[in-house]
Design an enzyme around this catalytic site. Structure first.
Site, PDB file in Angstrom:
ATOM      1  N   SER A   1       1.395   3.745  -0.527  1.00  0.00           N
ATOM      2  CA  SER A   1      -0.148   3.057  -0.734  1.00  0.00           C
ATOM      3  C   SER A   1      -1.223   3.538   0.185  1.00  0.00           C
ATOM      4  CB  SER A   1      -0.068   1.576  -0.614  1.00  0.00           C
ATOM      5  OG  SER A   1       0.408   1.154   0.742  1.00  0.00           O
TER       6      SER A   1
ATOM      7  N   ASP B   1      -6.937  -5.178   3.884  1.00  0.00           N
ATOM      8  CA  ASP B   1      -6.230  -6.256   3.523  1.00  0.00           C
ATOM      9  C   ASP B   1      -5.009  -6.458   4.543  1.00  0.00           C
ATOM     10  OD1 ASP B   1      -4.300  -4.368   3.057  1.00  0.00           O
ATOM     11  OD2 ASP B   1      -4.556  -4.398   0.759  1.00  0.00           O
TER      12      ASP B   1
ATOM     13  N   HIS C   1      -3.523  -2.537   4.690  1.00  0.00           N
ATOM     14  CA  HIS C   1      -3.935  -1.509   4.814  1.00  0.00           C
ATOM     15  C   HIS C   1      -5.414  -1.334   5.260  1.00  0.00           C
ATOM     16  CE1 HIS C   1      -1.732  -2.104   0.899  1.00  0.00           C
ATOM     17  NE2 HIS C   1      -1.258  -0.944   1.317  1.00  0.00           N
TER      18      HIS C   1
END
Ligand SMILES: *[C@@H]1O[C@H](CO)[C@@H](O)[C@H](O)[C@H]1NC(C)=O
Ligand SMILES: *[C@@H]1O[C@H](CO)[C@@H](O)[C@H](O)[C@H]1NC(C)=O
Ligand SMILES: *[C@@H]1O[C@H](CO)[C@@H](O)[C@H](O)[C@H]1NC(C)=O
Length: 362
Positions: free
Chosen positions: A35, A326, A329
């Site tokens: 991610s 978040d 990340h």
């Protein structure tokens, strides 16, 4: 040895002979990972639950578009591509390259992004937690498809080999393997597990080398024990066990990569120490122009690290002040700082044995 400019010229000529004119002055970039580098791969996976296709992701992206990036704006893959060449963002996801026939030729020769949120070095990582992700091994299989298509497009194996040898291969993966193994257990202890992880990584790199890759920009594992989701488990600091594993991983990668570069002719690498970079920011926020390095901008609960970033969650307005977007990340600003260090950094502290811009020229 041809200079970088000569190499690019050669490539444009090859391409022109075969009826495709490519307007580019930078080498293709191929991105692999999780991610931290996904620019929309997982949006194409029907059953995958590791998704960033909803607000507030992308709030600072042009037109506040949610693209599948786990970020308020651009992620590390975008920032590195921007700094390395004439790219505005990362090359598109492999899956969207395939589906957009009209721009397929033009785009294919500029690279592709295979990164899939939730994935890992080990093929099993993320597959139960998120139903379906594209593990590193499968990403490399997809690259071999791209390689076949490029060879066909250029109608010359030699031209394709030259192009792929001059391309940059950015890889950012491993955090999910560490997080999952913490819960599923590490048979034989952390040292054994990290050894298995790095050896599997080396197998993947060897496969990429055999497919023609030469220039590897490897991004290490950040101090994931300090992300808001991990801080939830230690209100006074970071989750030390995760950080310990991340440090072990870095040390192990460093020696294995050195070995690889001595074993395989033409194998060149940069290893980015995102662990040290991020720790520097956490220990010295102000010196790095951050105000908040513990709590996420978007989320809920303790450190905004308990709940997901989604509509209705807490959302900060001064996103440039935050290290974390978040619970897992970094913000666009933090990714930019990391990319600047990886691409232009000097000295062995953060990127070794050379920075990404030297790698591109090597
Ligand atoms: C998604 O899950 C459904 C229900 O389990 C299954 O029938 C379907 O084949 C899956 N689709 C893909 C692309 O894996
Ligand atoms: C929690 O944080 C403190 C302070 O940094 C540290 O000493 C301790 O080892 C951490 N505990 C765990 C379980 O990681
Ligand atoms: C990158 O690393 C090289 C070699 O260490 C160094 O000379 C150079 O100044 C660094 N920065 C850039 C932008 O190349």
């Amino acid at each position: 040895m041809a200079t970088a400019t000569q190499k690019v010229l050669l490539f444009v000529i090859y391409a022109a002979i075969n009826g495709v004119v490519i307007m580019t002055d930078s080498a293709p970039i191929f991105v692999f990972g999780d991610s931290t580098a996904d620019v929309g791969t997982n949006n194409h996976l029907q059953n995958c639950t590791a998704r960033a296709d909803h607000r507030y992701n992308g709030i600072d992206f042009p037109f506040s578009r949610t693209t599948g990036r786990f970020s308020n704006g651009k992620n590390a893959a975008d920032q590195i591509a921007r700094l390395l060449g004439d790219y505005k963002v990362s090359p598109p996801p492999f899956f969207s390259l395939l589906t957009r026939k009209s721009t397929f030729k033009r785009n294919l020769l500029r690279g592709a992004n295979f990164a899939s949120g939730g994935s890992g070095i080990l093929s099993e990582t993320g597959q139960v937690t998120f139903n379906k992700v594209i593990c590193l091994g499968e990403q490399i299989q997809q690259f071999s498809t791209v390689r076949r298509r490029i060879t066909k497009l250029l109608a010359s194996t030699k031209a394709a080999d030259d192009l792929l040898q001059n391309s940059i291969y950015i890889i950012s993966i491993g955090s999910n393997d560490l997080v999952e193994s913490l819960f599923s257990g590490q048979p034989g202890g952390p040292k054994k597990f990290i050894q298995k992880l790095t050896e599997t990584y080396v197998t993947h790199l060897t496969n990429l080398y055999e497919l023609g890759a030469r220039k590897f920009g490897i991004i290490g594992i950040p101090p994931i024990g300090c992300c808001p989701a991990a801080r939830v488990f230690n209100s006074t600091g970071c989750y030390e066990e995760l950080n310990y594993n991340a440090r072990l991983f870095y040390g192990s990668m460093q020696s294995l990569l050195t070995e690889l570069s001595q074993t395989f002719e033409g194998f060149k690498f940069s290893l980015g120490n995102t662990y040290a970079m991020t720790m520097n920011v956490i220990d010295n926020p102000r010196g790095n122009r951050f105000k908040e390095v513990k709590t996420a901008c978007c989320g809920s609960g303790l450190f905004n690290g308990a709940g997901d970033c989604k509509e209705g969650a807490n959302l900060c307005s001064n996103r440039g002040d935050f290290l974390f977007w978040d619970k897992f990340h970094p913000t666009e600003t933090a990714s930019e700082l990391a990319a600047l260090t990886l691409v232009y950094g000097e000295g062995a502290e953060y990127v070794t044995p050379m920075n990404f811009s030297s790698l591109a020229m090597a």
